[in-house]
Enzyme design. Structure first.
Site, PDB file in Angstrom:
ATOM      1  N   TRP A 333       0.837  -1.201   0.000  1.00  0.00           N
ATOM      2  CA  TRP A 333       0.000   0.000   0.000  1.00  0.00           C
ATOM      3  C   TRP A 333       0.868   1.246   0.000  1.00  0.00           C
ATOM      4  O   TRP A 333       0.512   2.259  -0.606  1.00  0.00           O
ATOM      5  CB  TRP A 333      -0.919   0.005   1.220  1.00  0.00           C
ATOM      6  CG  TRP A 333      -1.789   1.216   1.306  1.00  0.00           C
ATOM      7  CD1 TRP A 333      -3.023   1.387   0.730  1.00  0.00           C
ATOM      8  CD2 TRP A 333      -1.514   2.448   1.985  1.00  0.00           C
ATOM      9  NE1 TRP A 333      -3.520   2.641   1.020  1.00  0.00           N
ATOM     10  CE2 TRP A 333      -2.610   3.308   1.788  1.00  0.00           C
ATOM     11  CE3 TRP A 333      -0.442   2.900   2.753  1.00  0.00           C
ATOM     12  CZ2 TRP A 333      -2.671   4.594   2.319  1.00  0.00           C
ATOM     13  CZ3 TRP A 333      -0.486   4.180   3.290  1.00  0.00           C
ATOM     14  CH2 TRP A 333      -1.588   5.005   3.076  1.00  0.00           C
ATOM     15  N   HIS A 334       2.010   1.188   0.667  1.00  0.00           N
ATOM     16  CA  HIS A 334       2.858   2.373   0.796  1.00  0.00           C
ATOM     17  C   HIS A 334       3.604   2.714  -0.495  1.00  0.00           C
ATOM     18  O   HIS A 334       4.030   3.860  -0.662  1.00  0.00           O
ATOM     19  CB  HIS A 334       3.870   2.188   1.930  1.00  0.00           C
ATOM     20  CG  HIS A 334       3.276   2.404   3.297  1.00  0.00           C
ATOM     21  ND1 HIS A 334       2.613   1.418   3.993  1.00  0.00           N
ATOM     22  CD2 HIS A 334       3.239   3.513   4.084  1.00  0.00           C
ATOM     23  CE1 HIS A 334       2.200   1.902   5.149  1.00  0.00           C
ATOM     24  NE2 HIS A 334       2.557   3.165   5.233  1.00  0.00           N
ATOM     25  N   GLY A 335       3.765   1.786  -1.368  1.00  0.00           N
ATOM     26  CA  GLY A 335       4.457   2.102  -2.607  1.00  0.00           C
ATOM     27  C   GLY A 335       4.643   0.891  -3.494  1.00  0.00           C
ATOM     28  O   GLY A 335       4.707  -0.245  -3.000  1.00  0.00           O
TER      29      GLY A 335
END
Length: 520
Positions: A333-335
């Site tokens: 989700w963060h990258g």
């Protein structure tokens, strides 16, 4: 547009507040908030604003259709016999599929294309090199919470698309969180009250967040950005350690600063957004760290992924699988890069180790030892987060243990780490909960202490009756103490005004103002 910009501070925000509070009707205020939110987003994403409008319309439509087939135990339909589960399940599946496909296409198309092409050894899928719509992860997750909660019957369907649009597009938490569930503000959409005390409290919190972002995060970011892109062999132990340490402070003050500003803006309008950061660097375990870091994201994955998978009410192998699935998703989700996946799995493994083996030992150790354990964990975690490329991560990890010498091929003077040493105490103090501690002590002193006295209880025959505890009256606060509290409050407000002025001066005079939420 970002909060720490001249256009927002000196144009957008004053104009919005003037228009918002000029209209007396809450329904019109909601429309004003939606219009300004779309303007806020369109300022930086003029094309992708239609993607957000599409998300609003699609999720509004799916929720309405689900309501047509019954709204579960908590909705407007009183009889469960009215609920037709299979159409509702189908509509929920379609809504989730649409939301996740849009998010996946824009955020992960290039990542998947590069990895599939590398595995096949040929250009099988074209890398479209799409620009990532700012905040798409945040407003997509908020839309998902809405349709899921409507399906579960935990919230009533919002029949006014403008009001749902206001929720999804609300500019304070649009691009940087916290992730606000519809249930959190369902009542406030129609019944919130903006008070002078609430506005003042929100303004103070906004100033705190702006100072965190501009004065602390940006300062640490200068050093981090100068070191993180370099090869570990060039900067050695000092450079690698300094780069990760600077990033450790940058990411906390940046993320928590934006959350503080968002929560403060919400309070100005009468919304109570959930807290997102609770001094995570004071944690004594990986488990506690994630109860304090990005709390709204952790709550989302807990309630909408982990628990539906079975949570911890399953056998051990399934529990381990559920935990690693959640943390793998948290990482990606963060990258869209493998180091983010590795970062998520890193935390998943640590939390499982604590669950089965380490936590009992940590509970027996002195708190400062457990705290040192947690510092090591999040320090090396941010190494995985900040350094791109798995090969580079390995080199940086080796450099932490002296593989490339004290300063590599550079001199300590060239690395510039020494010039930031004086800021370390400021950064450390800024990440500790000294302010709420002092406020609590001051309030207790001003109100007077509650005195308790142990007295003997009357005997009942030959029975032994334990002594009872009697609470004596709290002494009334004296006028002198009240004046001291008032003077402290005035001093705090003056200090926050100074922080705001210094932050505005920094924003106006410096071109360095990174927006590290962009990748999300």
């Amino acid at each position: 547009m970002v909060f720490s910009s001249t256009i927002f501070l000196f144009a957008f925000l004053p104009l919005f507040l003037a228009v918002y509070f000029a209209v007396p009707w809450r329904s019109v205020k909601n429309v004003v908030l939606l219009a300004f939110s779309l303007l806020f987003y369109a300022w930086g994403e003029p094309v992708y604003v239609w993607l957000m409008v599409g998300s609003i319309v699609v999720n509004w439509g799916f929720a309405l259709l689900m309501d047509r087939f019954g709204s579960g135990s908590g909705g407007s339909h009183a009889l469960k016999s009215d609920v037709r589960p299979w159409p509702r399940k189908l509509l929920l599946a379609l809504a989730l599929t649409v939301n996740l496909l849009v998010l996946g296409f824009y955020k992960y198309e290039g990542f998947l294309a590069r990895n599939i092409n590398a595995a096949l050894g040929e250009q099988f899928i074209a890398d479209l090199q799409l620009a990532l719509p700012i905040g798409i992860s945040f407003f997509t997750l908020q839309a998902i919470t809405y349709v899921v909660d409507v399906y579960r019957g935990e919230v009533k369907v919002q029949k006014n698309p403008l009001y749902l649009g206001m929720y999804i597009a609300m500019f304070p938490q649009l691009v940087a969180g916290p992730i606000v569930r519809y249930a959190d503000i369902e009542h406030e959409i129609d019944h919130r009250r903006a008070t002078l005390a609430g506005f003042a409290q929100g303004l103070r919190l906004f100033c705190v967040g702006l100072g965190k972002k501009v004065l602390l995060a940006n300062t640490a970011g200068v050093l981090a950005d100068s070191l993180l892109p370099r090869n570990a062999a060039d900067i050695g132990f000092v450079g690698c350690f300094s780069g990760v340490a600077a990033y450790t402070f940058q990411i906390y003050f940046d993320f928590s600063g934006y959350s503080d500003m968002a929560i403060g803006l919400g309070k100005m309008m009468g919304f109570d957004y959930p807290r997102n950061f609770n001094y995570p660097y004071t944690a004594t375990s990986a488990t506690e760290f994630w109860r304090r870091w990005h709390m709204s994201l952790g709550g989302f994955f807990r309630d909408y992924v982990y628990i539906p998978l079975g949570g911890n009410r399953v056998k051990t192998p399934r529990f381990v699988a559920n935990t690693m699935i959640v943390w793998g998703l948290t990482g990606i989700w963060h990258g869209a890069a493998w180091n983010f996946v590795l970062w998520g799995l890193y935390w998943g493994v640590l939390i499982l180790l604590e669950k089965f083996f380490i936590m009992r030992a940590l509970e027996r150790l002195p708190r400062f030892v457990s705290h040192l354990w947690c510092i090591v964990l999040f320090f090396f975690g941010w190494l995985l987060f900040a350094v791109t490329g798995l090969h580079n991560v390995v080199e940086w990890f080796c450099a932490m243990f002296g593989a490339y010498g004290f300063s590599g091929t550079s001199t300590v003077w060239e690395l510039q780490s020494w010039s930031y040493v004086s800021l370390i105490p400021v950064m450390v103090i800024g990440s500790l909960p000294w302010a709420p501690w002092l406020r609590k002590k001051l309030e207790a002193w001003a109100e007077g202490d509650v005195h308790r006295e142990i007295v003997a209880a009357p005997q009942k025959g030959n029975e032994a009756v334990p002594p009872c505890q009697v609470t004596l009256a709290r002494p009334a606060a004296t006028p002198a103490r009240a004046r001291v509290v008032s003077a402290v409050n005035v001093a705090v407000d003056a200090a926050l005004f100074a922080v705001f002025v210094l932050s505005c001066m920094s924003v106006a005079s410096s071109s360095y103002n990174p927006f590290i939420y962009f990748q999300f």
